[in-house]
Design a protein around this motif. Structure first.
Motif, short mmCIF file in Angstrom:
data_model
loop_
_atom_site.label_atom_id
_atom_site.label_comp_id
_atom_site.label_asym_id
_atom_site.label_seq_id
_atom_site.Cartn_x
_atom_site.Cartn_y
_atom_site.Cartn_z
N GLY A 133 29.00 11.86 -4.45
CA GLY A 133 29.14 10.69 -5.32
C GLY A 133 28.41 9.50 -4.71
N LYS A 134 28.11 8.51 -5.59
CA LYS A 134 27.28 7.39 -5.12
C LYS A 134 27.97 6.03 -5.29
CE LYS A 134 22.64 9.26 -5.92
NZ LYS A 134 23.05 10.64 -5.67
N LEU A 135 27.72 5.18 -4.32
CA LEU A 135 28.09 3.77 -4.43
C LEU A 135 26.78 2.99 -4.57
CD1 LEU A 135 29.90 1.25 -4.17
CD2 LEU A 135 29.70 1.47 -1.68
N TYR A 161 30.23 -0.37 8.55
CA TYR A 161 31.37 0.11 7.72
C TYR A 161 31.05 1.43 7.02
CZ TYR A 161 32.66 -4.84 8.07
OH TYR A 161 32.96 -6.09 8.53
N PHE A 162 29.81 1.55 6.56
CA PHE A 162 29.50 2.65 5.65
C PHE A 162 28.87 3.88 6.30
CE2 PHE A 162 29.57 -1.11 2.83
CZ PHE A 162 30.49 -0.67 1.90
N LYS A 167 25.35 8.48 3.29
CA LYS A 167 23.92 8.48 3.61
C LYS A 167 23.35 7.23 2.94
CE LYS A 167 20.99 11.79 1.87
NZ LYS A 167 19.90 11.08 1.24
N MET A 168 22.62 6.45 3.71
CA MET A 168 22.11 5.18 3.18
C MET A 168 20.75 5.42 2.51
SD MET A 168 24.58 3.63 4.78
CE MET A 168 24.68 2.12 5.69
N LEU A 190 24.21 4.36 -1.84
CA LEU A 190 24.76 5.17 -0.76
C LEU A 190 25.33 6.45 -1.35
CD1 LEU A 190 26.83 2.37 1.10
CD2 LEU A 190 24.39 2.82 1.20
N THR A 191 25.03 7.57 -0.71
CA THR A 191 25.56 8.85 -1.19
C THR A 191 26.59 9.36 -0.20
OG1 THR A 191 23.44 9.34 -2.22
CG2 THR A 191 24.94 11.20 -1.92
#
Ligand SMILES: C[S@@+](CC[C@H](N)C(=O)[O-])C[C@H]1O[C@@H](n2cnc3c(N)ncnc32)[C@H](O)[C@@H]1O
Length: 193
Positions: A133-135, A161-162, A167-168, A190-191
């Motif tokens: 999923g993606k942000l 944090y991420f 994965k950026m 981000l995945t």
């Protein structure tokens, strides 16, 4: 500081919503316009009046959810988009959500929560997203305020944090921000690992 439901509801009631663009934001619209799968289950946390939810819904994405602490904000969406399902307008706290999504959209929600909760935001986001999923969205790359929202930050801080959960794919200066945010935003994609 207590950024309570009352605090936010009062902002909408008194129309002190300086963050509200009054339209879908250009960077997000550009991202939405290249999405092919209209069945994606999309979360817009702290969506407020969410012109993004309206845009997505009106463009065939029917699986869009907004969670917000403000009843007025959610009612505003419903007034503009009467067909938007009530069950997808969630009055509540992002941190209490218990569901999973393909995609979450960030815009001026991360900067609105107490900075002490940022680590928790990243962790919660990881939990709410399905595998891969993606942000996607925008984060301020600016100092801003330290005692009330919007709280600022920078790429280095956010990466910490991420990076353990995501994965950026994209984490760069946004080129098409709203005019008064130009040069102040990062576009992120981000995945989940
Ligand atoms: C600065 S506003 C941004 C609204 C919207 N994203 C936009 O770009 O116009 C922050 C929003 O987050 C909501 N909010 C703050 N804390 C929240 C929480 N813990 N859970 C859900 N919504 C929250 C507020 O009610 C408000 O609508």
């Amino acid at each position: 500081m207590i950024l309570s439901e009352k605090f936010w509801e009062n902002k909408y009631k008194t129309n002190k919503i300086g963050w509200d663009l009054g339209e879908v934001s250009a960077p997000l619209k550009t991202y939405f316009d290249q999405l092919i799968n209209k069945d994606l289950k999309i979360l817009i946390p702290g969506g407020g009046n969410s012109y993004e939810a309206e845009y997505l819904f009106n463009n065939g994405f029917k699986n869009v959810y907004v969670v917000d602490l403000s009843k007025t904000a959610l009612e505003n969406i419903k007034k503009r988009v009467p067909n938007f399902p009530n069950s997808q307008l969630i009055l509540g706290n992002f941190f209490d959500l218990n569901d999973t999504f393909d995609l979450a959209i960030e815009q001026t929600f991360f900067c609105a929560i107490d900075p002490n909760l940022r680590e928790k935001y990243a962790y919660k986001m990881k939990d709410l997203l399905k595998s891969k999923g993606k942000l996607v969205g925008l984060l301020f790359d600016a100092k801003l305020n330290t005692d009330h929202p919007p709280f600022g930050g920078n790429r280095k801080e956010y990466t910490a944090y991420f990076e353990s959960y995501f994965k950026m794919d994209v984490f760069t200066k946004c080129y098409n921000s709203f005019h008064n945010r130009q040069g102040m935003e990062l576009f992120i994609k981000l995945t989940k690992n």
